[in-house]
Design an enzyme around this catalytic site. Structure first.
Site, PDB file in Angstrom:
ATOM      1  N   LYS A 266       0.888  -1.176   0.000  1.00 59.59           N
ATOM      2  CA  LYS A 266       0.000   0.000   0.000  1.00 59.59           C
ATOM      3  C   LYS A 266       0.918   1.217   0.000  1.00 59.59           C
ATOM      4  O   LYS A 266       1.656   1.452   0.961  1.00 59.59           O
ATOM      5  CB  LYS A 266      -0.899   0.009   1.236  1.00 59.59           C
ATOM      6  CG  LYS A 266      -1.884   1.178   1.211  1.00 59.59           C
ATOM      7  CD  LYS A 266      -2.856   1.107   2.362  1.00 59.59           C
ATOM      8  CE  LYS A 266      -4.007   2.070   2.201  1.00 59.59           C
ATOM      9  NZ  LYS A 266      -3.659   3.466   2.022  1.00 59.59           N
ATOM     10  N   ARG A 271      -3.824   8.378  -5.713  1.00 63.50           N
ATOM     11  CA  ARG A 271      -4.486   7.425  -6.611  1.00 63.50           C
ATOM     12  C   ARG A 271      -4.712   8.072  -7.963  1.00 63.50           C
ATOM     13  O   ARG A 271      -5.132   9.232  -8.045  1.00 63.50           O
ATOM     14  CB  ARG A 271      -5.836   7.048  -5.978  1.00 63.50           C
ATOM     15  CG  ARG A 271      -6.751   6.169  -6.814  1.00 63.50           C
ATOM     16  CD  ARG A 271      -6.678   4.762  -6.320  1.00 63.50           C
ATOM     17  NE  ARG A 271      -7.739   3.901  -6.793  1.00 63.50           N
ATOM     18  CZ  ARG A 271      -8.613   3.304  -5.992  1.00 63.50           C
ATOM     19  NH1 ARG A 271      -8.610   3.547  -4.688  1.00 63.50           N
ATOM     20  NH2 ARG A 271      -9.496   2.463  -6.475  1.00 63.50           N
ATOM     21  N   ARG A 286      -8.653  10.969  -7.118  1.00 66.60           N
ATOM     22  CA  ARG A 286      -9.623  10.294  -6.268  1.00 66.60           C
ATOM     23  C   ARG A 286     -10.937  11.085  -6.204  1.00 66.60           C
ATOM     24  O   ARG A 286     -11.994  10.528  -6.016  1.00 66.60           O
ATOM     25  CB  ARG A 286      -8.960  10.179  -4.896  1.00 66.60           C
ATOM     26  CG  ARG A 286      -9.859   9.848  -3.792  1.00 66.60           C
ATOM     27  CD  ARG A 286      -9.517   8.492  -3.246  1.00 66.60           C
ATOM     28  NE  ARG A 286     -10.341   8.286  -2.087  1.00 66.60           N
ATOM     29  CZ  ARG A 286      -9.931   7.743  -0.975  1.00 66.60           C
ATOM     30  NH1 ARG A 286      -8.694   7.327  -0.871  1.00 66.60           N
ATOM     31  NH2 ARG A 286     -10.747   7.568   0.022  1.00 66.60           N
ATOM     32  N   GLU A 316      -1.051   4.001  -8.191  1.00 70.42           N
ATOM     33  CA  GLU A 316      -0.716   5.037  -7.225  1.00 70.42           C
ATOM     34  C   GLU A 316       0.534   5.746  -7.740  1.00 70.42           C
ATOM     35  O   GLU A 316       1.525   5.079  -8.066  1.00 70.42           O
ATOM     36  CB  GLU A 316      -0.445   4.371  -5.861  1.00 70.42           C
ATOM     37  CG  GLU A 316      -0.286   5.319  -4.715  1.00 70.42           C
ATOM     38  CD  GLU A 316      -1.606   5.686  -4.006  1.00 70.42           C
ATOM     39  OE1 GLU A 316      -2.696   5.334  -4.502  1.00 70.42           O
ATOM     40  OE2 GLU A 316      -1.511   6.343  -2.962  1.00 70.42           O
ATOM     41  N   PHE A 356      -2.022  -1.107 -10.330  1.00 73.43           N
ATOM     42  CA  PHE A 356      -2.597  -2.269  -9.635  1.00 73.43           C
ATOM     43  C   PHE A 356      -3.919  -2.767 -10.201  1.00 73.43           C
ATOM     44  O   PHE A 356      -4.442  -3.780  -9.749  1.00 73.43           O
ATOM     45  CB  PHE A 356      -2.714  -2.035  -8.125  1.00 73.43           C
ATOM     46  CG  PHE A 356      -3.423  -0.764  -7.714  1.00 73.43           C
ATOM     47  CD1 PHE A 356      -4.789  -0.625  -7.860  1.00 73.43           C
ATOM     48  CD2 PHE A 356      -2.702   0.292  -7.159  1.00 73.43           C
ATOM     49  CE1 PHE A 356      -5.438   0.521  -7.460  1.00 73.43           C
ATOM     50  CE2 PHE A 356      -3.338   1.460  -6.764  1.00 73.43           C
ATOM     51  CZ  PHE A 356      -4.718   1.574  -6.913  1.00 73.43           C
ATOM     52  N   ARG A 433     -16.943   0.618  -0.577  1.00 70.80           N
ATOM     53  CA  ARG A 433     -15.924   0.231   0.389  1.00 70.80           C
ATOM     54  C   ARG A 433     -16.356  -1.102   0.989  1.00 70.80           C
ATOM     55  O   ARG A 433     -17.032  -1.158   1.998  1.00 70.80           O
ATOM     56  CB  ARG A 433     -15.831   1.306   1.486  1.00 70.80           C
ATOM     57  CG  ARG A 433     -14.609   1.219   2.342  1.00 70.80           C
ATOM     58  CD  ARG A 433     -14.695   2.216   3.470  1.00 70.80           C
ATOM     59  NE  ARG A 433     -14.378   3.588   3.116  1.00 70.80           N
ATOM     60  CZ  ARG A 433     -13.152   4.047   2.898  1.00 70.80           C
ATOM     61  NH1 ARG A 433     -12.126   3.242   2.955  1.00 70.80           N
ATOM     62  NH2 ARG A 433     -12.959   5.309   2.602  1.00 70.80           N
ATOM     63  N   LYS A 439      -7.418  -3.049   3.877  1.00 71.35           N
ATOM     64  CA  LYS A 439      -6.136  -2.370   4.068  1.00 71.35           C
ATOM     65  C   LYS A 439      -5.602  -2.657   5.454  1.00 71.35           C
ATOM     66  O   LYS A 439      -6.381  -2.807   6.406  1.00 71.35           O
ATOM     67  CB  LYS A 439      -6.295  -0.869   3.846  1.00 71.35           C
ATOM     68  CG  LYS A 439      -7.297  -0.189   4.744  1.00 71.35           C
ATOM     69  CD  LYS A 439      -7.451   1.277   4.363  1.00 71.35           C
ATOM     70  CE  LYS A 439      -8.634   1.872   5.096  1.00 71.35           C
ATOM     71  NZ  LYS A 439      -8.968   3.208   4.703  1.00 71.35           N
TER      72      LYS A 439
HETATM   73  P1  AMP Z   1      -7.320   4.882   2.361  1.00 71.11           P
HETATM   74  O1  AMP Z   1      -7.161   6.222   1.693  1.00 71.11           O
HETATM   75  O2  AMP Z   1      -6.552   4.732   3.616  1.00 71.11           O
HETATM   76  O3  AMP Z   1      -8.789   4.475   2.475  1.00 71.11           O
HETATM   77  O4  AMP Z   1      -6.692   3.804   1.370  1.00 71.11           O
HETATM   78  C1  AMP Z   1      -7.119   3.669   0.064  1.00 71.11           C
HETATM   79  C2  AMP Z   1      -6.096   4.288  -0.870  1.00 71.11           C
HETATM   80  O5  AMP Z   1      -4.867   3.589  -0.823  1.00 71.11           O
HETATM   81  C3  AMP Z   1      -6.480   4.200  -2.327  1.00 71.11           C
HETATM   82  O6  AMP Z   1      -7.381   5.205  -2.701  1.00 71.11           O
HETATM   83  C4  AMP Z   1      -5.140   4.350  -3.034  1.00 71.11           C
HETATM   84  O7  AMP Z   1      -4.858   5.709  -3.261  1.00 71.11           O
HETATM   85  C5  AMP Z   1      -4.127   3.856  -2.016  1.00 71.11           C
HETATM   86  N1  AMP Z   1      -3.389   2.656  -2.417  1.00 71.11           N
HETATM   87  C6  AMP Z   1      -2.071   2.498  -2.215  1.00 71.11           C
HETATM   88  N2  AMP Z   1      -1.664   1.298  -2.650  1.00 71.11           N
HETATM   89  C7  AMP Z   1      -2.733   0.654  -3.155  1.00 71.11           C
HETATM   90  C8  AMP Z   1      -2.939  -0.629  -3.732  1.00 71.11           C
HETATM   91  N3  AMP Z   1      -1.943  -1.506  -3.882  1.00 71.11           N
HETATM   92  N4  AMP Z   1      -4.196  -0.940  -4.140  1.00 71.11           N
HETATM   93  C9  AMP Z   1      -5.219  -0.068  -3.976  1.00 71.11           C
HETATM   94  N5  AMP Z   1      -5.073   1.155  -3.423  1.00 71.11           N
HETATM   95  C10 AMP Z   1      -3.838   1.519  -3.014  1.00 71.11           C
END
Ligand code: AMP
Length: 585
Positions: A266, A271, A286, A316, A356, A433, A439
């Site tokens: 991650k 994004r 995003r 990303e 990805f 979601r 995550k």
């Molecule tokens: P969060 O913002 O904490 O909800 O995490 C989601 C975000 O993680 C996504 O919108 C992406 O921008 C980011 N992200 C980073 N690495 C990845 C990955 N391998 N697959 C999907 N999203 C990722």
């Protein structure tokens, strides 16, 4: 349709907080529209119901009208002096409500004098389409003399509208129009109003996730019917709402996803949803805005190194060191947000896109295919190089393997890992979601290692070293069902003096006189803000809180981490996620 009819609808909607009543009001309104078959400004009606002038994927030009000018216009129009207007404004807390009060008082007086001669006052109102043309004129007027021209147009509009219409006009101009209906509620109203059945809401929602312009979707629904809405597919040039991840305790990931599953790094960047149509490359953020101009280098590398004509992929974008060996933190990438001097900044902050996912290949939609099929196609079309790679991933069979991969990932400077299902049903769930992606950012018990995104809703002035700037902020999380923001925590640690100063300045533009009605908070800050600015915080743990009683939870020892300009207010952590965090820490 005349704006007066819409103002009446807004006022009906504002008179209730009950979702079912709102759905009733909306569906009856849409039924009438359907009966009259007048669809000319139906898309605009939808945007205004969403509290916007255009859809989520477009931007209306800035109106360039400060509160001072509104007060001036209101004063000239009503004949009431500016100081009196300011007093009402402070009492009412919003310029729209103040205008309504002032103008209805004025109307009563005028009616009393005129009655018998000319009868009660009639307001001609204006077609919504014509109102839009006037608003565009206001936005496009720039340079010397623009103040008087804008003022003239504004006064012209005010003169045509009733006090109620003026209330909403001024809210539109100050971007504070929000009548309290969520997009979900509008979709319910559309389903019942146009198809007679709430069951069709899912078709409309699916279409909106794939084409996030509810005005367009509504026009198709009205003019061509639900079957045509069902045919809406992912298309080149229009971003789809992005799939998001949930969180669960690390030990439960394997039960949720079933072994084997995939785990990926991650990464700590931004994004990107990349649309390639031959040589034309578009990058969507995003928030679904076109940010291609910020990354000319990314556009170039996609053009050269993706081996097909047309494709939609996701990844990303991460800031890199000059040798493309180490990833640099998100703060470094933030420098790329500038609109000027892009070529030089691009040299100073080289980036790499880690891909990805793949959502469309030539004419075929891939979103309903399983993750492994999408990934396979992505590997086929990609020529990897320093600035364009596949995100690192492995197949996981046990929690031990997961932990091992997580620890290595953290050592390599990532935010953690994304665990992704590879089952048959691991489709790309646009705008959702769910639990197909999970995550994982933190492991240790006791200390909450995962961060929470909050939107700033209020602040208190600081003391001592922080005199003159905000010392404490109040952050809120999001309740998507009711489309409201609920206070979650106060925070003050982690802000440097420099950041404190710049944030205080930046926040000025979001100041509102009163707590917006879609914000739930028992605190009493010195200043309220329109929820707009998103920040990331980290703390010791989530605790049950009496102080933040509306939510029932808060954070112990919250520390500011960073601004999240790529996230919108509705992208912050949800109340469901806070409960999950509480239960899993
Ligand atoms: P969060 O913002 O904490 O909800 O995490 C989601 C975000 O993680 C996504 O919108 C992406 O921008 C980011 N992200 C980073 N690495 C990845 C990955 N391998 N697959 C999907 N999203 C990722």
């Amino acid at each position: 349709m005349k704006f007066s009819k819409l103002a009446h609808l807004f006022s009906q909607l504002e008179s209730t907080t009950k979702r079912l009543e709102m759905i009733d009001i909306l569906s009856n309104f849409f039924k009438k529209i359907k009966k009259n078959k007048y669809y000319d400004d139906l898309d605009k009606i939808i945007y205004l119901l969403q509290g916007q002038l255009v859809s989520n994927i477009k931007q209306f030009p800035k109106m360039g009208i400060a509160e001072k000018m509104l007060i001036e216009a209101l004063s000239v129009h009503s004949g009431i002096n500016k100081n009196k207007i300011k007093e009402v404004l402070i009492k009412k807390g919003d310029v729209g409500a103040a205008a309504e009060l002032i103008l209805s008082k004025k109307k009563q007086q005028t009616s009393l004098i005129d009655f018998g001669k000319s009868g009660p006052i009639e307001y001609p109102s204006l077609e919504i389409t014509d109102l839009y043309s006037e608003l565009i004129k206001i936005a496009k007027t720039e340079g010397s003399g623009s103040h008087d021209i804008k003022l003239g147009i504004l006064r012209g509009l005010m003169g045509k509208f009733s006090p109620l219409e003026n209330k909403y006009l001024l809210r539109i101009i100050t971007s504070t129009l929000r009548v309290g209906v969520s997009t979900q509620t509008i979709i319910d109203g559309l389903a019942i109003g146009f198809t007679g059945s709430k069951e069709n809401r899912e078709i409309i929602e699916r279409a909106f996730n794939l084409h996030p312009d509810l005005g367009d979707v509504t026009l198709i629904l009205a003019e061509e019917g639900i079957d045509e809405v069902n045919k809406i597919e992912i298309s080149y040039g229009t971003p789809i709402r992005m799939m998001l991840a949930s969180r669960v305790p690390y030990s439960e990931i394997i039960t949720k996803l079933g072994a084997p599953f995939t785990a990926e790094h991650k990464l700590d960047g931004e994004r990107l949803q990349i649309h390639k149509q031959n040589d034309k490359i578009q990058l969507f953020s995003r928030r679904l805005l076109d940010i291609s101009e910020q990354y000319p280098d990314v556009c170039e590398t996609i053009r050269e190194n993706i081996m097909c004509n047309n494709v939609i992929i996701e990844g990303e974008v991460v800031a890199m060191d000059p040798f493309y060996e180490k990833m640099r933190p998100f703060q470094v990438l933030s420098k790329r947000r500038r609109i000027h001097d892009i070529e030089n900044i691009a040299k100073e902050v080289p980036v790499c896109v880690f891909l990805f996912d793949l959502l469309k290949y030539e004419e075929e939609s891939y979103i309903d295919k399983s993750f492994l099929e999408r990934r396979k196609k992505l590997e086929e079309i990609l020529v990897e190089r320093d600035d364009l790679r596949l995100v690192k991933s492995i197949t996981i069979n046990s929690t031990e393997e997961l932990l091992d991969f997580f620890n290595k990932a953290r050592k390599e400077g990532t935010e953690g890992i994304m665990a992704k299902s590879i089952k048959e049903n691991s489709v790309y769930q646009a705008g959702n979601r769910g639990f197909i992606w999970i995550k994982l950012k933190g492991l240790e018990g006791g200390k909450l290692k995962d961060s929470v995104d909050v939107v700033i809703i209020g602040a208190l002035y600081g003391k001592g070293r922080r005199t003159g700037v905000f010392g404490t902020y109040i952050g809120a999380v999001y309740d998507p069902e009711n489309d409201v923001f609920i206070a979650f925590t106060r925070f003050f640690s982690g802000l440097t003096d420099e950041l404190s100063e710049s944030l205080t300045k930046d926040m000025k533009q979001y100041e509102v006189k009163k707590k917006p009605n879609y914000v739930i908070c028992n605190e009493n800050p010195n200043v309220w803000f329109k929820p707009e600015v998103v920040i990331e915080i980290i703390g010791d743990e989530i605790t049950v809180s009496e102080k933040f009683s509306s939510l029932g939870y808060s954070m112990r020892f919250p520390v500011f981490q960073r601004l999240r300009p790529e996230k919108g207010p509705r992208d912050v952590t949800t109340i469901r996620e806070i409960k999950e965090l509480y239960e899993t820490q």
